[in-house]
Design a protein around this motif. Sequence first.
Motif, short mmCIF file in Angstrom:
data_model
loop_
_atom_site.label_atom_id
_atom_site.label_comp_id
_atom_site.label_asym_id
_atom_site.label_seq_id
_atom_site.Cartn_x
_atom_site.Cartn_y
_atom_site.Cartn_z
N GLN A 96 -28.30 -81.38 -2.43
CA GLN A 96 -27.58 -80.15 -2.78
C GLN A 96 -28.40 -78.92 -2.42
O GLN A 96 -27.84 -77.87 -2.07
CB GLN A 96 -27.25 -80.15 -4.27
N ALA A 97 -29.72 -79.05 -2.52
CA ALA A 97 -30.59 -77.92 -2.20
C ALA A 97 -30.69 -77.69 -0.69
O ALA A 97 -31.14 -76.63 -0.26
CB ALA A 97 -31.98 -78.15 -2.78
N ALA A 98 -30.29 -78.70 0.09
CA ALA A 98 -30.36 -78.57 1.55
C ALA A 98 -29.06 -79.09 2.15
O ALA A 98 -29.04 -80.15 2.79
CB ALA A 98 -31.56 -79.35 2.08
N PRO A 99 -27.95 -78.38 1.96
CA PRO A 99 -26.66 -78.85 2.48
C PRO A 99 -26.69 -78.98 4.00
O PRO A 99 -27.30 -78.17 4.69
CB PRO A 99 -25.69 -77.75 2.03
N GLY A 100 -26.04 -80.03 4.46
CA GLY A 100 -26.01 -80.28 5.90
C GLY A 100 -27.09 -81.21 6.38
O GLY A 100 -27.04 -81.68 7.52
#
Length: 271
Positions: free
Chosen positions: A223-227
């Motif tokens: 979630q902290a690094a979407p994608g």
Amino acid sequence: MSSAPHRFSSRRFPQGLVAQALEDALACGRCTPVLAISGLQGSGKSTFAAQVVEHAQARGLRAAALSIDDVYLTRARRQRLADRVHPLLATRGPPGTHDLPLALATLDAARSGRPFALPRFDKLADERVPEPHWERVDGLDLLVFEGWFLGTPAETEAALHAPLNALERDADPEGTWRRWCNQALAGDYPALWRQCDRLWFLQPPGFEVVPHWRWQQEQALQQAAPGRSGMSRAQVERFVQYYERVSRQALRCLPGIADRTLVLDAQRQVL
């Protein structure tokens, strides 16, 4: 100064315990004490470490946190170990997959009071962050060192005979990998443990909560690094099996070794 690069839990520890941990570390008499916080995956050790750092900084002290995860061997070095010793050593985590000279040099630099850089590891990339991007520190009054098996002693040879889980049964039937990791834990890590002035252990109710806690951690990382890609639930379930043997050893031994043990329930509340 970033104090908790791996923190994912929104649950905070009681401020009184945070203050006690700080006072315990400062009471050791070192110019720059190292407070070790040990706890199995997902136990909240990074959150606790961050709170201690925040409390120390609020008192005007120069403080920072370092995780043992930050000194994993690079992926290339782990692959060389996998080619030479056993394929399971390509996966980060167990004893033997850390850059111990880097860890010891970092703790020595922290004690010296001179400027230095804190190593960092990108778990989603499964690779160490390039050194130019490490966090620069101009000297410390406290280093909080956290990790999932800090202070844990090695097992006996007899304990290694039988596979503990499906990973060991299917991928390490001869015991080569677990014996190699145990030998590293016995021979290489005590020098690092001795650099810790105080050891606090976050004790979960049992290893059975760890897969769920680690899945929560994985979700927070993604979630902290979407994608960016991460592990699926099934991959996490397998991943924690790499840690299970030493985690169970920590549960057996650390309550009798640590300077302070905080007993947690399944929701990570301190009992």
